[in-house]
Design a protein around this motif. Structure first.
Motif, PDB file in Angstrom:
ATOM      1  N   LEU A 124       0.937  -1.182   0.020  1.00  0.00           N
ATOM      2  CA  LEU A 124      -0.101   0.001  -0.046  1.00  0.00           C
ATOM      3  C   LEU A 124       1.007   1.321   0.017  1.00  0.00           C
ATOM      4  O   LEU A 124       1.473   1.544   0.985  1.00  0.00           O
ATOM      5  CB  LEU A 124      -0.848   0.099   1.131  1.00  0.00           C
ATOM      6  N   PRO A 125       1.171   1.943  -1.197  1.00  0.00           N
ATOM      7  CA  PRO A 125       1.703   3.159  -1.210  1.00  0.00           C
ATOM      8  C   PRO A 125       0.894   4.061  -0.420  1.00  0.00           C
ATOM      9  O   PRO A 125      -0.353   4.403  -0.356  1.00  0.00           O
ATOM     10  CB  PRO A 125       1.740   3.527  -2.497  1.00  0.00           C
ATOM     11  N   ASP A 200      -5.660  19.580   8.701  1.00  0.00           N
ATOM     12  CA  ASP A 200      -4.893  20.150   7.542  1.00  0.00           C
ATOM     13  C   ASP A 200      -4.332  19.241   6.636  1.00  0.00           C
ATOM     14  O   ASP A 200      -4.226  19.167   5.455  1.00  0.00           O
ATOM     15  CB  ASP A 200      -3.596  21.125   8.154  1.00  0.00           C
ATOM     16  N   LEU A 201      -3.660  17.902   7.219  1.00  0.00           N
ATOM     17  CA  LEU A 201      -3.037  16.913   6.522  1.00  0.00           C
ATOM     18  C   LEU A 201      -3.304  15.587   6.833  1.00  0.00           C
ATOM     19  O   LEU A 201      -3.833  15.456   7.783  1.00  0.00           O
ATOM     20  CB  LEU A 201      -1.491  17.199   6.807  1.00  0.00           C
ATOM     21  N   THR A 202      -3.158  14.662   6.055  1.00  0.00           N
ATOM     22  CA  THR A 202      -2.840  13.316   6.400  1.00  0.00           C
ATOM     23  C   THR A 202      -1.744  12.565   5.608  1.00  0.00           C
ATOM     24  O   THR A 202      -1.567  13.093   4.117  1.00  0.00           O
ATOM     25  CB  THR A 202      -4.229  12.541   6.385  1.00  0.00           C
ATOM     26  N   PHE A 203      -1.118  11.733   6.047  1.00  0.00           N
ATOM     27  CA  PHE A 203      -0.198  10.791   5.200  1.00  0.00           C
ATOM     28  C   PHE A 203      -0.995   9.414   5.225  1.00  0.00           C
ATOM     29  O   PHE A 203      -0.833   8.542   5.985  1.00  0.00           O
ATOM     30  CB  PHE A 203       1.128  10.863   5.948  1.00  0.00           C
ATOM     31  N   ASP A 204      -1.747   9.143   4.278  1.00  0.00           N
ATOM     32  CA  ASP A 204      -2.599   8.080   4.083  1.00  0.00           C
ATOM     33  C   ASP A 204      -2.448   7.087   3.037  1.00  0.00           C
ATOM     34  O   ASP A 204      -1.646   7.534   1.900  1.00  0.00           O
ATOM     35  CB  ASP A 204      -3.901   8.285   4.436  1.00  0.00           C
ATOM     36  N   VAL A 223       4.442  11.385  -2.285  1.00  0.00           N
ATOM     37  CA  VAL A 223       4.204   9.912  -2.174  1.00  0.00           C
ATOM     38  C   VAL A 223       5.466   9.474  -1.240  1.00  0.00           C
ATOM     39  O   VAL A 223       6.780   9.746  -1.689  1.00  0.00           O
ATOM     40  CB  VAL A 223       4.040   9.106  -3.218  1.00  0.00           C
ATOM     41  N   GLY A 224       5.172   8.672  -0.404  1.00  0.00           N
ATOM     42  CA  GLY A 224       6.103   7.879   0.429  1.00  0.00           C
ATOM     43  C   GLY A 224       6.894   6.672  -0.051  1.00  0.00           C
ATOM     44  O   GLY A 224       7.448   5.922   0.662  1.00  0.00           O
ATOM     45  N   THR A 225       6.820   6.377  -1.479  1.00  0.00           N
ATOM     46  CA  THR A 225       7.639   5.328  -1.996  1.00  0.00           C
ATOM     47  C   THR A 225       8.805   5.944  -2.613  1.00  0.00           C
ATOM     48  O   THR A 225       8.921   7.170  -2.787  1.00  0.00           O
ATOM     49  CB  THR A 225       6.770   4.847  -2.987  1.00  0.00           C
ATOM     50  N   LYS A 226       9.843   4.874  -3.048  1.00  0.00           N
ATOM     51  CA  LYS A 226      11.021   5.034  -3.592  1.00  0.00           C
ATOM     52  C   LYS A 226      10.971   5.801  -5.069  1.00  0.00           C
ATOM     53  O   LYS A 226      11.652   6.495  -5.260  1.00  0.00           O
ATOM     54  CB  LYS A 226      11.913   3.858  -3.648  1.00  0.00           C
ATOM     55  N   PRO A 236       5.531  14.174  -6.512  1.00  0.00           N
ATOM     56  CA  PRO A 236       7.009  13.691  -6.218  1.00  0.00           C
ATOM     57  C   PRO A 236       7.082  13.063  -5.115  1.00  0.00           C
ATOM     58  O   PRO A 236       6.227  12.846  -4.307  1.00  0.00           O
ATOM     59  CB  PRO A 236       7.759  15.117  -5.964  1.00  0.00           C
ATOM     60  N   THR A 237       8.035  12.283  -5.176  1.00  0.00           N
ATOM     61  CA  THR A 237       8.293  11.178  -3.904  1.00  0.00           C
ATOM     62  C   THR A 237       8.873  12.278  -2.630  1.00  0.00           C
ATOM     63  O   THR A 237       9.224  13.321  -3.153  1.00  0.00           O
ATOM     64  CB  THR A 237       9.520  10.273  -4.221  1.00  0.00           C
ATOM     65  N   THR A 238       8.694  11.691  -1.556  1.00  0.00           N
ATOM     66  CA  THR A 238       9.291  12.334  -0.325  1.00  0.00           C
ATOM     67  C   THR A 238      10.857  12.824  -0.534  1.00  0.00           C
ATOM     68  O   THR A 238      11.378  13.787  -0.044  1.00  0.00           O
ATOM     69  CB  THR A 238       9.184  11.663   0.986  1.00  0.00           C
ATOM     70  N   ALA A 239      11.480  11.796  -1.117  1.00  0.00           N
ATOM     71  CA  ALA A 239      13.013  12.031  -1.578  1.00  0.00           C
ATOM     72  C   ALA A 239      13.128  13.273  -2.330  1.00  0.00           C
ATOM     73  O   ALA A 239      14.086  13.873  -1.959  1.00  0.00           O
ATOM     74  CB  ALA A 239      13.486  10.822  -1.927  1.00  0.00           C
TER      75      ALA A 239
END
Length: 323
Positions: A124-125, A200-204, A223-226, A236-239
């Protein structure tokens, strides 16, 4: 889908056809698939798709039973205490299996010994989204506001100890900011309040947030993916956004109480592989924002143990606690 998954699915699905008929043994009555989260969550959505395919393929009803609360652990403890007869199983998530034991005292189960791993189902991304009322269009905007007004930026999660809370804790630590946690019982309620401007936010999960993103009711920040996700190629990715340590997601897998008889384990694992190998189901799962990533009992068990250690270390370094 990964090459490992494709090869595993092909081999396991082929094995399902070779199994002897078990109509006179198991299952001879409906099977309960316990889900530790409310209807509409990613876990629930995948469980219902799987239940439908298993019902069709095995000639017996597989019924989803939602038992939500405590970040998925209410359902997990129910299954851990159930009879190991194959009639009570669960679509479990990494939160109750790998995260909650490091956060909640006296859960009533030990994920390392109280369950039988059957099959990993999907990855689950996760997506960081903001309410349109915030004016945020990037993580940099969030960080700037949080540094200017510590604690004023609020974030919703699907509960204490969940992946969404830990990802936000990782972002707060990496960015050096203080955010205010607002826990909910599920994605539907939390994102609805973000749309309404109350949080305000969610990381879901992408499953939970994608409908709101597509309807232009929330703003995807990262997105929290590579790698970027095919469903959200512009995000964009978080990186890429400058926060490489804020990365992670969740898996879903099928588990049963400890000491489930091996013939039932094999039957379930192979029928799950057959279901997930179906091209129509693959497309459905991809379209809602998940990634099929099948693994059999042994490999899934290794993932459980590795993730237990990994998330325990993340809980420690972020100082995540129950709010």
């Amino acid at each position: 889908m990964k090459r490992r998954s494709l090869l595993s699915l092909a081999a396991a699905a082929g094995g399902a056809a070779a199994l002897p008929a078990r109509a006179d043994t198991w299952p001879s009555k409906p099977v309960s698939i316990v889900v530790g989260f409310p209807p509409g969550t990613a876990t629930d959505s995948i469980a219902r798709l799987l239940a439908d395919r298993l019902s069709q393929g095995m000639g017996q009803r597989f019924v989803v039973d939602n038992r939500s609360g405590q970040g998925g652990s209410i359902g997990a403890v129910f299954v851990a205490r159930a009879a190991a007869d194959g009639y009570t199983i669960t679509v479990g998530a990494s939160a109750p299996q790998a995260i909650n034991p490091h956060i909640y005292p006296n859960l009533g189960y030990d994920p390392r010994v109280d369950f039988t791993p059957i099959a990993q189902l999907v990855q689950l991304p996760y997506v960081l989204v903001a309410g349109k009322h915030t004016g945020f269009t990037s993580i940099a905007d969030v960080v700037a506001k949080a540094k200017k007004s510590p604690g004023e930026v609020t974030f919703a999660t699907t509960g204490n100890g969940t992946t969404s809370q830990l990802l936000m804790a990782m972002l707060g630590r990496e960015a050096g900011i203080s955010l205010t946690h607002v826990p909910y019982r599920g994605t539907a309620q939390s994102v609805t309040d973000i749309v309404a401007g109350r949080v305000d936010l969610t990381f879901d999960t992408q499953i939970g947030t994608l409908p709101f993103i597509r309807d232009n009711r929330v703003v995807p920040l990262a997105v929290g993916t590579k790698a970027r996700q095919p469903t959200l190629p512009q995000v964009p990715t978080t990186a890429e956004a400058g926060f490489p340590e804020t990365q992670g997601g969740a898996w879903l897998g099928l588990l049963a109480p400890a000491r489930l008889p091996q013939p039932i384990v094999e039957t379930l694992a192979q029928n799950v592989a057959k279901a997930l190998a179906d091209s129509d189901l693959m497309r459905t799962i991809a379209d809602i924002g998940a990634v099929v990533d099948y693994a059999g009992p042994a490999e899934f068990g290794a993932t459980l143990r590795a993730d237990y250690d990994r998330w325990g270390e993340i809980v420690r370094v972020t100082g995540t606690k129950i709010d």
